[in-house]
Enzyme design. Structure first.
Site, PDB file in Angstrom:
ATOM      1  N   ASP A   1       0.854  -1.179   0.000  1.00 36.78           N
ATOM      2  CA  ASP A   1       0.000   0.000   0.000  1.00 36.78           C
ATOM      3  C   ASP A   1       0.889   1.227   0.000  1.00 36.78           C
ATOM      4  OD1 ASP A   1      -0.120   0.863   3.214  1.00 36.78           O
ATOM      5  OD2 ASP A   1       0.027  -1.296   2.900  1.00 36.78           O
TER       6      ASP A   1
ATOM      7  N   GLU B   1      -7.105   4.944  11.777  1.00 39.52           N
ATOM      8  CA  GLU B   1      -5.900   4.919  12.621  1.00 39.52           C
ATOM      9  C   GLU B   1      -5.576   6.277  13.227  1.00 39.52           C
ATOM     10  OE1 GLU B   1      -2.025   4.949  10.422  1.00 39.52           O
ATOM     11  OE2 GLU B   1      -3.276   4.208   8.757  1.00 39.52           O
TER      12      GLU B   1
END
Length: 331
Positions: A5, A91
Protein backbone atom coordinates in the site's frame (compact mmCIF):
# COMPACT_ATOMS: atom_id res chain seq x y z
CA UNK A 1 -1.02 -13.16 -2.09
CA UNK A 2 1.46 -10.31 -1.74
CA UNK A 3 0.43 -6.68 -1.78
CA UNK A 4 1.74 -3.23 -0.94
CA UNK A 5 0.00 0.00 0.00
CA UNK A 6 1.41 3.35 -1.05
CA UNK A 7 0.73 7.08 -0.96
CA UNK A 8 2.22 10.31 -2.33
CA UNK A 9 5.30 9.90 -0.14
CA UNK A 10 6.17 6.58 -1.78
CA UNK A 11 8.84 6.43 -4.47
CA UNK A 12 8.20 3.74 -7.06
CA UNK A 13 11.23 3.50 -9.33
CA UNK A 14 10.29 0.47 -11.43
CA UNK A 15 6.78 -0.98 -11.58
CA UNK A 16 7.95 -4.02 -13.56
CA UNK A 17 10.34 -4.90 -10.74
CA UNK A 18 7.53 -4.50 -8.22
CA UNK A 19 5.48 -7.07 -10.11
CA UNK A 20 8.43 -9.41 -10.67
CA UNK A 21 9.04 -9.45 -6.90
CA UNK A 22 5.73 -11.27 -6.42
CA UNK A 23 3.48 -8.32 -5.62
CA UNK A 24 -0.01 -8.78 -7.07
CA UNK A 25 -2.13 -6.18 -5.26
CA UNK A 26 -1.57 -2.45 -4.71
CA UNK A 27 -3.65 -0.20 -2.46
CA UNK A 28 -3.45 3.52 -3.24
CA UNK A 29 -4.27 6.36 -0.91
CA UNK A 30 -7.00 8.45 -2.52
CA UNK A 31 -8.32 10.90 0.07
CA UNK A 32 -8.17 12.01 3.68
CA UNK A 33 -10.72 13.88 5.76
CA UNK A 34 -12.89 16.35 3.86
CA UNK A 35 -10.45 18.04 1.48
CA UNK A 36 -7.21 16.10 0.92
CA UNK A 37 -6.67 14.34 -2.41
CA UNK A 38 -3.52 12.30 -2.93
CA UNK A 39 -1.49 13.95 -5.71
CA UNK A 40 0.05 10.69 -6.98
CA UNK A 41 -3.03 8.48 -7.00
CA UNK A 42 -3.78 8.81 -10.72
CA UNK A 43 -0.14 8.33 -11.70
CA UNK A 44 0.23 5.27 -9.47
CA UNK A 45 -3.06 3.85 -10.74
CA UNK A 46 -2.06 4.12 -14.41
CA UNK A 47 1.40 2.64 -13.85
CA UNK A 48 0.14 -0.24 -11.70
CA UNK A 49 -2.57 -1.17 -14.18
CA UNK A 50 -0.09 -0.93 -17.04
CA UNK A 51 1.93 -3.83 -15.61
CA UNK A 52 -1.17 -5.85 -14.71
CA UNK A 53 -1.43 -5.33 -10.96
CA UNK A 54 -4.77 -5.32 -9.15
CA UNK A 55 -5.57 -1.95 -7.61
CA UNK A 56 -7.68 -0.69 -4.71
CA UNK A 57 -8.21 2.67 -3.00
CA UNK A 58 -8.30 3.79 0.62
CA UNK A 59 -9.57 6.81 2.53
CA UNK A 60 -7.88 8.02 5.73
CA UNK A 61 -10.78 8.68 8.09
CA UNK A 62 -11.05 11.64 10.47
CA UNK A 63 -13.79 12.68 12.90
CA UNK A 64 -15.72 14.86 10.48
CA UNK A 65 -19.21 14.23 9.21
CA UNK A 66 -18.77 10.63 7.98
CA UNK A 67 -21.23 11.06 5.11
CA UNK A 68 -19.32 14.08 3.83
CA UNK A 69 -15.99 12.23 4.11
CA UNK A 70 -17.45 9.28 2.22
CA UNK A 71 -18.75 11.54 -0.54
CA UNK A 72 -15.33 13.17 -0.79
CA UNK A 73 -13.82 9.70 -1.26
CA UNK A 74 -16.38 8.82 -3.94
CA UNK A 75 -15.74 12.07 -5.80
CA UNK A 76 -12.07 11.15 -6.07
CA UNK A 77 -12.33 7.50 -7.11
CA UNK A 78 -15.61 7.28 -9.06
CA UNK A 79 -13.93 7.50 -12.47
CA UNK A 80 -11.39 4.74 -11.73
CA UNK A 81 -12.04 1.01 -11.95
CA UNK A 82 -11.06 -0.77 -8.73
CA UNK A 83 -10.33 -4.46 -8.34
CA UNK A 84 -10.38 -4.55 -4.55
CA UNK A 85 -12.72 -3.43 -1.82
CA UNK A 86 -12.77 0.28 -1.02
CA UNK A 87 -10.91 0.62 2.26
CA UNK A 88 -11.72 2.78 5.28
CA UNK A 89 -8.41 3.50 7.03
CA UNK A 90 -9.08 3.98 10.77
CA UNK A 91 -5.90 4.92 12.62
CA UNK A 92 -6.05 8.66 13.44
CA UNK A 93 -5.16 9.38 17.07
CA UNK A 94 -8.31 11.46 17.49
CA UNK A 95 -10.35 8.25 17.60
CA UNK A 96 -8.46 7.05 20.65
CA UNK A 97 -9.63 10.16 22.44
CA UNK A 98 -13.23 9.74 21.21
CA UNK A 99 -13.81 6.20 22.51
CA UNK A 100 -15.47 3.07 21.22
CA UNK A 101 -19.05 4.22 20.66
CA UNK A 102 -18.12 7.37 18.76
CA UNK A 103 -15.52 5.58 16.64
CA UNK A 104 -17.71 2.62 15.77
CA UNK A 105 -20.67 4.87 14.95
CA UNK A 106 -18.63 7.00 12.55
CA UNK A 107 -16.99 4.01 10.86
CA UNK A 108 -20.33 2.26 10.43
CA UNK A 109 -22.00 5.39 9.02
CA UNK A 110 -19.17 5.86 6.51
CA UNK A 111 -19.37 2.17 5.56
CA UNK A 112 -23.16 2.14 5.16
CA UNK A 113 -23.13 5.28 3.03
CA UNK A 114 -20.50 3.81 0.70
CA UNK A 115 -22.43 0.55 0.43
CA UNK A 116 -25.63 2.45 -0.37
CA UNK A 117 -23.84 4.10 -3.30
CA UNK A 118 -22.64 0.77 -4.65
CA UNK A 119 -19.09 0.79 -3.28
CA UNK A 120 -18.17 -2.47 -1.55
CA UNK A 121 -16.06 -1.63 1.51
CA UNK A 122 -13.83 -3.05 4.21
CA UNK A 123 -11.97 -1.58 7.19
CA UNK A 124 -8.23 -1.22 7.81
CA UNK A 125 -6.92 -0.68 11.33
CA UNK A 126 -4.28 -1.67 13.87
CA UNK A 127 -4.98 -4.58 16.21
CA UNK A 128 -5.01 -2.20 19.21
CA UNK A 129 -7.68 -0.02 17.58
CA UNK A 130 -9.67 -3.11 16.67
CA UNK A 131 -9.74 -4.35 20.25
CA UNK A 132 -10.27 -1.01 22.01
CA UNK A 133 -12.35 1.10 19.64
CA UNK A 134 -14.49 -1.26 17.55
CA UNK A 135 -17.74 -2.75 18.76
CA UNK A 136 -19.72 -5.51 17.06
CA UNK A 137 -21.13 -3.09 14.46
CA UNK A 138 -17.63 -2.74 13.00
CA UNK A 139 -16.05 -6.04 14.03
CA UNK A 140 -18.57 -7.76 11.77
CA UNK A 141 -17.17 -5.97 8.70
CA UNK A 142 -14.44 -7.33 6.38
CA UNK A 143 -11.09 -6.54 8.00
CA UNK A 144 -7.59 -5.67 6.88
CA UNK A 145 -5.50 -5.81 10.05
CA UNK A 146 -2.09 -4.23 10.77
CA UNK A 147 0.03 -6.04 13.35
CA UNK A 148 3.83 -6.23 13.24
CA UNK A 149 6.50 -8.44 14.73
CA UNK A 150 4.21 -11.40 15.34
CA UNK A 151 3.90 -14.86 13.85
CA UNK A 152 0.20 -14.27 13.30
CA UNK A 153 -2.33 -11.53 14.08
CA UNK A 154 -4.30 -11.55 17.31
CA UNK A 155 -7.55 -11.67 15.33
CA UNK A 156 -8.41 -14.93 13.61
CA UNK A 157 -10.32 -13.88 10.52
CA UNK A 158 -9.38 -11.15 8.07
CA UNK A 159 -9.02 -10.51 4.36
CA UNK A 160 -5.65 -8.79 4.66
CA UNK A 161 -2.72 -8.68 7.05
CA UNK A 162 -0.18 -5.85 6.99
CA UNK A 163 2.69 -7.67 8.67
CA UNK A 164 5.41 -5.01 8.30
CA UNK A 165 5.74 -1.32 7.58
CA UNK A 166 9.42 -1.45 6.73
CA UNK A 167 9.48 -3.99 3.93
CA UNK A 168 12.02 -3.88 1.10
CA UNK A 169 10.38 -4.41 -2.28
CA UNK A 170 12.32 -4.31 -5.56
CA UNK A 171 11.19 -1.31 -7.59
CA UNK A 172 10.35 0.70 -4.46
CA UNK A 173 12.91 3.13 -3.09
CA UNK A 174 12.86 3.12 0.70
CA UNK A 175 10.61 1.30 3.14
CA UNK A 176 7.20 0.03 2.16
CA UNK A 177 4.11 -1.45 3.86
CA UNK A 178 3.86 -5.13 2.94
CA UNK A 179 0.76 -7.29 3.19
CA UNK A 180 -0.66 -10.74 2.71
CA UNK A 181 -4.15 -10.72 1.18
CA UNK A 182 -6.77 -13.37 0.62
CA UNK A 183 -9.14 -13.40 -2.34
CA UNK A 184 -11.66 -11.81 0.00
CA UNK A 185 -10.00 -8.46 -0.65
CA UNK A 186 -11.37 -8.55 -4.20
CA UNK A 187 -14.68 -6.94 -5.07
CA UNK A 188 -17.50 -9.46 -5.03
CA UNK A 189 -15.55 -12.00 -2.95
CA UNK A 190 -16.21 -12.76 0.72
CA UNK A 191 -13.50 -15.33 1.34
CA UNK A 192 -11.65 -14.62 4.61
CA UNK A 193 -8.11 -15.54 5.45
CA UNK A 194 -7.88 -17.74 8.53
CA UNK A 195 -4.26 -18.12 9.49
CA UNK A 196 -3.15 -21.72 9.65
CA UNK A 197 0.04 -23.59 8.94
CA UNK A 198 -0.53 -23.58 5.19
CA UNK A 199 -1.07 -19.82 5.07
CA UNK A 200 1.95 -19.15 7.26
CA UNK A 201 4.04 -21.38 5.02
CA UNK A 202 2.82 -19.44 1.99
CA UNK A 203 3.79 -16.14 3.64
CA UNK A 204 7.25 -17.52 4.34
CA UNK A 205 7.54 -18.78 0.76
CA UNK A 206 6.58 -15.33 -0.53
CA UNK A 207 9.29 -13.75 1.63
CA UNK A 208 11.91 -16.16 0.26
CA UNK A 209 10.80 -15.30 -3.29
CA UNK A 210 11.44 -11.62 -2.59
CA UNK A 211 14.86 -12.47 -1.14
CA UNK A 212 15.71 -14.57 -4.21
CA UNK A 213 14.61 -11.78 -6.54
CA UNK A 214 16.71 -9.24 -4.64
CA UNK A 215 19.75 -11.52 -4.71
CA UNK A 216 19.36 -11.96 -8.46
CA UNK A 217 19.26 -8.19 -8.87
CA UNK A 218 22.30 -7.71 -6.64
CA UNK A 219 24.52 -10.68 -7.42
CA UNK A 220 23.29 -11.76 -10.88
CA UNK A 221 23.19 -15.37 -9.67
CA UNK A 222 20.19 -16.50 -11.68
CA UNK A 223 18.56 -18.14 -8.66
CA UNK A 224 15.27 -19.89 -9.32
CA UNK A 225 12.59 -17.69 -7.73
CA UNK A 226 10.53 -20.48 -6.20
CA UNK A 227 10.19 -19.53 -2.53
CA UNK A 228 12.26 -22.51 -1.42
CA UNK A 229 15.33 -21.64 0.63
CA UNK A 230 17.68 -24.27 -0.74
CA UNK A 231 21.49 -24.36 -0.53
CA UNK A 232 21.98 -22.02 -3.51
CA UNK A 233 19.87 -19.28 -1.88
CA UNK A 234 21.67 -19.63 1.45
CA UNK A 235 25.04 -19.54 -0.29
CA UNK A 236 24.06 -16.35 -2.13
CA UNK A 237 22.97 -14.72 1.14
CA UNK A 238 26.30 -15.65 2.72
CA UNK A 239 28.22 -14.27 -0.26
CA UNK A 240 26.33 -10.98 -0.04
CA UNK A 241 26.87 -10.77 3.73
CA UNK A 242 30.59 -11.35 3.27
CA UNK A 243 30.84 -8.54 0.75
CA UNK A 244 28.94 -6.25 3.13
CA UNK A 245 31.26 -7.01 6.05
CA UNK A 246 28.42 -8.61 8.02
CA UNK A 247 28.30 -11.80 10.05
CA UNK A 248 28.14 -14.57 7.45
CA UNK A 249 25.33 -16.71 8.87
CA UNK A 250 23.01 -17.11 5.88
CA UNK A 251 20.16 -15.48 7.81
CA UNK A 252 18.29 -12.61 6.18
CA UNK A 253 18.28 -10.43 9.30
CA UNK A 254 17.86 -6.71 9.90
CA UNK A 255 21.48 -5.78 9.15
CA UNK A 256 21.33 -7.63 5.84
CA UNK A 257 18.05 -5.86 5.03
CA UNK A 258 19.62 -2.50 5.92
CA UNK A 259 22.48 -3.16 3.50
CA UNK A 260 20.07 -4.07 0.72
CA UNK A 261 17.97 -0.97 1.40
CA UNK A 262 20.97 1.36 1.19
CA UNK A 263 22.00 -0.17 -2.14
CA UNK A 264 18.51 -0.04 -3.63
CA UNK A 265 18.28 3.63 -2.63
CA UNK A 266 21.06 4.18 -5.20
CA UNK A 267 22.93 7.02 -3.44
CA UNK A 268 25.36 9.03 -5.57
CA UNK A 269 28.73 7.65 -4.47
CA UNK A 270 32.27 8.79 -5.15
CA UNK A 271 35.45 10.15 -3.62
CA UNK A 272 33.91 13.56 -2.89
CA UNK A 273 30.48 12.31 -1.82
CA UNK A 274 28.95 11.33 1.51
CA UNK A 275 30.11 8.00 2.89
CA UNK A 276 27.79 5.04 2.22
CA UNK A 277 29.56 1.92 3.45
CA UNK A 278 27.16 -0.71 2.14
CA UNK A 279 26.67 1.02 -1.20
CA UNK A 280 30.44 1.41 -1.56
CA UNK A 281 31.06 -2.22 -0.63
CA UNK A 282 28.55 -3.32 -3.27
CA UNK A 283 30.20 -1.10 -5.89
CA UNK A 284 33.60 -2.56 -5.00
CA UNK A 285 32.16 -6.08 -5.16
CA UNK A 286 30.89 -5.40 -8.68
CA UNK A 287 33.79 -3.45 -10.18
CA UNK A 288 36.67 -5.34 -8.52
CA UNK A 289 39.40 -4.35 -6.12
CA UNK A 290 39.52 -4.31 -2.35
CA UNK A 291 36.14 -4.44 -0.59
CA UNK A 292 36.56 -2.20 2.43
CA UNK A 293 33.59 0.20 2.25
CA UNK A 294 35.83 3.22 1.65
CA UNK A 295 35.48 5.04 -1.69
CA UNK A 296 39.05 6.15 -2.30
CA UNK A 297 41.07 6.83 -5.43
CA UNK A 298 41.69 3.14 -6.00
CA UNK A 299 37.96 2.47 -6.09
CA UNK A 300 37.50 5.48 -8.37
CA UNK A 301 39.92 4.00 -10.92
CA UNK A 302 38.15 0.62 -10.81
CA UNK A 303 34.79 2.37 -11.31
CA UNK A 304 36.18 4.34 -14.25
CA UNK A 305 37.45 1.15 -15.88
CA UNK A 306 34.09 -0.54 -15.33
CA UNK A 307 32.20 2.46 -16.70
CA UNK A 308 34.35 2.58 -19.82
CA UNK A 309 33.83 -1.15 -20.38
CA UNK A 310 30.07 -0.67 -20.20
CA UNK A 311 30.00 2.48 -22.34
CA UNK A 312 29.23 4.90 -19.50
CA UNK A 313 30.96 8.25 -19.03
CA UNK A 314 34.07 7.20 -17.03
CA UNK A 315 33.94 9.91 -14.38
CA UNK A 316 34.45 7.58 -11.41
CA UNK A 317 31.16 8.69 -9.84
CA UNK A 318 28.39 6.16 -9.31
CA UNK A 319 25.28 8.12 -10.25
CA UNK A 320 21.99 7.30 -11.95
CA UNK A 321 23.41 5.78 -15.15
CA UNK A 322 25.97 3.62 -13.37
CA UNK A 323 23.49 2.42 -10.73
CA UNK A 324 21.04 1.52 -13.50
CA UNK A 325 23.72 -0.57 -15.23
CA UNK A 326 24.75 -2.23 -11.96
CA UNK A 327 21.24 -3.13 -10.80
CA UNK A 328 18.86 -3.11 -13.73
CA UNK A 329 20.91 -5.01 -16.27
CA UNK A 330 22.43 -8.46 -16.12
CA UNK A 331 26.04 -7.40 -16.46
Amino acid sequence: MNGIDIYNGSNITNWEEVKKSGVEYVYLKATEGLTFNDSKMKEFYNEAKKVGLKVGFYHFLHRNNPYMEAQHFINMISSFKADMKYMIDVEAQEFSDAGQNDTSTRVRQFYDFMQSKGYECAVYTYSSFYEELFDDRVKSLPLWIAEYGVEKPSVTQYIGWQYAEDGNVPGVSGKCDVNNFSEGILLGNSKTLVLNEAVEAQRQDDTVKIIQQQLNTLLKKGLVVDGIKVAATTAAIREFQGAMGLVVDGIWGQKTVSAVTEIFNRPTDGVQYAHYEYATRYIQYRVGGTIDGVFGNGTKVMVQNWQAKHEINPDGIVGTATWSKLLDENC
